[in-house]
Design a protein around this motif. Structure first.
Motif, PDB file in Angstrom:
ATOM      1  N   PRO A   1       0.807  -1.231   0.000  1.00  0.00           N
ATOM      2  CA  PRO A   1       0.000   0.000   0.000  1.00  0.00           C
ATOM      3  C   PRO A   1       0.839   1.280   0.000  1.00  0.00           C
ATOM      4  O   PRO A   1       0.406   2.313  -0.529  1.00  0.00           O
ATOM      5  N   ARG A   2       2.044   1.198   0.527  1.00  0.00           N
ATOM      6  CA  ARG A   2       2.913   2.393   0.543  1.00  0.00           C
ATOM      7  C   ARG A   2       3.234   2.866  -0.868  1.00  0.00           C
ATOM      8  O   ARG A   2       3.454   4.054  -1.097  1.00  0.00           O
ATOM      9  N   GLU A   3       3.239   1.906  -1.798  1.00  0.00           N
ATOM     10  CA  GLU A   3       3.575   2.274  -3.183  1.00  0.00           C
ATOM     11  C   GLU A   3       2.501   3.139  -3.842  1.00  0.00           C
ATOM     12  O   GLU A   3       2.740   3.744  -4.885  1.00  0.00           O
ATOM     13  N   GLU A   4       1.316   3.185  -3.227  1.00  0.00           N
ATOM     14  CA  GLU A   4       0.264   4.061  -3.764  1.00  0.00           C
ATOM     15  C   GLU A   4       0.575   5.525  -3.486  1.00  0.00           C
ATOM     16  O   GLU A   4       0.063   6.417  -4.160  1.00  0.00           O
ATOM     17  N   VAL A   5       1.389   5.784  -2.482  1.00  0.00           N
ATOM     18  CA  VAL A   5       1.639   7.178  -2.090  1.00  0.00           C
ATOM     19  C   VAL A   5       3.122   7.574  -2.123  1.00  0.00           C
ATOM     20  O   VAL A   5       3.455   8.735  -1.888  1.00  0.00           O
ATOM     21  N   ILE A   6       3.986   6.607  -2.363  1.00  0.00           N
ATOM     22  CA  ILE A   6       5.423   6.904  -2.424  1.00  0.00           C
ATOM     23  C   ILE A   6       6.021   6.250  -3.670  1.00  0.00           C
ATOM     24  O   ILE A   6       5.893   5.039  -3.854  1.00  0.00           O
ATOM     25  N   GLU A   7       6.647   7.046  -4.503  1.00  0.00           N
ATOM     26  CA  GLU A   7       7.383   6.506  -5.650  1.00  0.00           C
ATOM     27  C   GLU A   7       8.788   7.072  -5.578  1.00  0.00           C
ATOM     28  O   GLU A   7       8.974   8.198  -5.108  1.00  0.00           O
ATOM     29  N   ALA A   8       9.766   6.313  -6.087  1.00  0.00           N
ATOM     30  CA  ALA A   8      11.135   6.830  -6.086  1.00  0.00           C
ATOM     31  C   ALA A   8      11.846   6.401  -7.358  1.00  0.00           C
ATOM     32  O   ALA A   8      11.563   5.331  -7.911  1.00  0.00           O
TER      33      ALA A   8
ATOM     34  N   LEU B   1      -0.369   6.133   5.733  1.00  0.00           N
ATOM     35  CA  LEU B   1      -1.308   6.345   6.839  1.00  0.00           C
ATOM     36  C   LEU B   1      -2.565   7.048   6.340  1.00  0.00           C
ATOM     37  O   LEU B   1      -2.619   7.556   5.211  1.00  0.00           O
ATOM     38  N   ASP B   2      -3.555   7.114   7.217  1.00  0.00           N
ATOM     39  CA  ASP B   2      -4.842   7.715   6.883  1.00  0.00           C
ATOM     40  C   ASP B   2      -4.776   9.236   7.095  1.00  0.00           C
ATOM     41  O   ASP B   2      -5.044   9.746   8.185  1.00  0.00           O
ATOM     42  N   ALA B   3      -4.435   9.950   6.020  1.00  0.00           N
ATOM     43  CA  ALA B   3      -4.150  11.384   6.136  1.00  0.00           C
ATOM     44  C   ALA B   3      -5.374  12.220   6.498  1.00  0.00           C
ATOM     45  O   ALA B   3      -5.240  13.293   7.085  1.00  0.00           O
ATOM     46  N   ASP B   4      -6.573  11.724   6.175  1.00  0.00           N
ATOM     47  CA  ASP B   4      -7.773  12.518   6.492  1.00  0.00           C
ATOM     48  C   ASP B   4      -8.040  12.562   7.992  1.00  0.00           C
ATOM     49  O   ASP B   4      -8.777  13.416   8.463  1.00  0.00           O
ATOM     50  N   ASN B   5      -7.450  11.606   8.703  1.00  0.00           N
ATOM     51  CA  ASN B   5      -7.721  11.538  10.153  1.00  0.00           C
ATOM     52  C   ASN B   5      -6.447  11.589  10.978  1.00  0.00           C
ATOM     53  O   ASN B   5      -6.369  10.975  12.031  1.00  0.00           O
ATOM     54  N   TYR B   6      -5.451  12.328  10.509  1.00  0.00           N
ATOM     55  CA  TYR B   6      -4.152  12.255  11.191  1.00  0.00           C
ATOM     56  C   TYR B   6      -4.200  12.751  12.640  1.00  0.00           C
ATOM     57  O   TYR B   6      -3.401  12.353  13.458  1.00  0.00           O
ATOM     58  N   GLU B   7      -5.197  13.595  12.935  1.00  0.00           N
ATOM     59  CA  GLU B   7      -5.249  14.127  14.301  1.00  0.00           C
ATOM     60  C   GLU B   7      -5.731  13.093  15.330  1.00  0.00           C
ATOM     61  O   GLU B   7      -5.489  13.246  16.520  1.00  0.00           O
ATOM     62  N   THR B   8      -6.414  12.054  14.831  1.00  0.00           N
ATOM     63  CA  THR B   8      -6.950  11.050  15.763  1.00  0.00           C
ATOM     64  C   THR B   8      -6.476   9.634  15.440  1.00  0.00           C
ATOM     65  O   THR B   8      -6.858   8.688  16.123  1.00  0.00           O
TER      66      THR B   8
ATOM     67  N   VAL C   1       0.085  15.144   4.526  1.00  0.00           N
ATOM     68  CA  VAL C   1      -1.351  14.957   4.777  1.00  0.00           C
ATOM     69  C   VAL C   1      -2.212  15.596   3.686  1.00  0.00           C
ATOM     70  O   VAL C   1      -3.429  15.423   3.659  1.00  0.00           O
ATOM     71  N   ASP C   2      -1.569  16.354   2.785  1.00  0.00           N
ATOM     72  CA  ASP C   2      -2.283  16.879   1.618  1.00  0.00           C
ATOM     73  C   ASP C   2      -1.259  17.374   0.599  1.00  0.00           C
ATOM     74  O   ASP C   2      -0.126  17.688   0.961  1.00  0.00           O
TER      75      ASP C   2
ATOM     76  N   LYS D   1       3.118  11.563  -1.685  1.00  0.00           N
ATOM     77  CA  LYS D   1       1.750  12.021  -1.914  1.00  0.00           C
ATOM     78  C   LYS D   1       0.947  11.877  -0.622  1.00  0.00           C
ATOM     79  O   LYS D   1       1.457  11.361   0.380  1.00  0.00           O
ATOM     80  N   LYS D   2      -0.289  12.337  -0.683  1.00  0.00           N
ATOM     81  CA  LYS D   2      -1.144  12.338   0.513  1.00  0.00           C
ATOM     82  C   LYS D   2      -1.186  10.954   1.171  1.00  0.00           C
ATOM     83  O   LYS D   2      -1.543   9.981   0.506  1.00  0.00           O
ATOM     84  N   GLY D   3      -0.806  10.896   2.445  1.00  0.00           N
ATOM     85  CA  GLY D   3      -0.796   9.633   3.179  1.00  0.00           C
ATOM     86  C   GLY D   3       0.598   9.056   3.385  1.00  0.00           C
ATOM     87  O   GLY D   3       0.763   8.084   4.110  1.00  0.00           O
ATOM     88  N   ALA D   4       1.612   9.677   2.757  1.00  0.00           N
ATOM     89  CA  ALA D   4       2.979   9.151   2.858  1.00  0.00           C
ATOM     90  C   ALA D   4       3.706   9.732   4.065  1.00  0.00           C
ATOM     91  O   ALA D   4       3.782  10.942   4.231  1.00  0.00           O
ATOM     92  N   MET D   5       4.226   8.845   4.891  1.00  0.00           N
ATOM     93  CA  MET D   5       5.085   9.306   5.988  1.00  0.00           C
ATOM     94  C   MET D   5       6.477   8.726   5.791  1.00  0.00           C
ATOM     95  O   MET D   5       6.635   7.578   5.372  1.00  0.00           O
TER      96      MET D   5
END
Ligand SMILES: CSCCC(=O)C(=O)O
Ligand SMILES: [Fe+2]
Length: 187
Positions: A6-13, A51-58, A108-109, A129-133
């Motif tokens: 799933p990380r590959e959906e938000v991180i490319e190198a 990670l779930d960027a829409d809910n990073y605060e919780t 987160v965005d 991209k959004k969701g990548a840590m």
């Protein structure tokens, strides 16, 4: 078929074409493309999550990582054309540098690039991209830029009182650099 990480959906190198690097917001793929895997990044000491960027605060998953890594400090910053000193700041973060501590960023965005040096001192461009840590280890040479989107919202995490000081290259005598070289670059 193997499930995609799933990380590959938000991180490319990929390896960038050093010779054509006038506009840091362009991808500068090599021809043909030279993809870099998350495992190759891990070999350089770079950690990644999706990670779930829409809910990073919780988000419980983020809380667990914060606890495990001692991230007591957390804030959120934006980079887009509206920020004061936009040009100056983007010029500064594109200067090759390192830190004495890990650099942890969570997109987160929006989206943007982090470039790191590999064992042969070649540039790898990491597209967040959004969701990548991501955690860049202390002592790794790197730089950052916005992509075509000209917008990123980042959560910064730090263990203890944050120290963001960049040490521009060359800074090979810094203890963090020596330790990084010993741990990750000497085979
Ligand atoms: C992806 S933002 C990181 C920019 C940077 O390297 C820094 O602030 O030190
Ligand atoms: Fe940095």
């Amino acid at each position: 078929m193997l499930r995609k990480d799933p990380r590959e959906e938000v991180i490319e190198a990929w390896y960038i074409d050093d010779d054509s690097n006038e506009n840091p917001s362009l991808p500068y793929h090599k021809e043909p493309k030279e993809v870099v895997s998350l495992d190759q990044l891990a070999e350089l000491g770079i950690l990644t999550w999706k990670l779930d960027a829409d809910n990073y605060e919780t988000d419980e998953e983020l809380n667990k990582i914060r606890e495990a890594r001692g991230y007591t400090y957390m804030d959120c910053i934006c980079n887009n054309e509206q920020v004061p000193n936009y040009e100056e700041m983007n010029k500064r973060i594109y200067e090759e540098h390192l830190h004495s501590d890990d650099e942890t960023r969570y997109c987160v965005d929006g989206s943007g690039y982090l470039d790191v040096r590999d064992v042969e001192d070649k540039w790898i461009r990491i597209w967040l991209k959004k969701g990548a840590m991501i955690v860049l280890p202390a002592g790794i040479y790197h730089r950052a830029s916005l992509d075509f989107n000209s917008y990123i919202k980042l959560v910064r995490l730090f263990a203890g009182n944050p120290v963001w000081t960049p040490h521009n290259r060359p800074n090979d005598d810094l203890q963090a650099r020596k330790e990084y070289v010993e741990k990750f670059l000497i085979q």
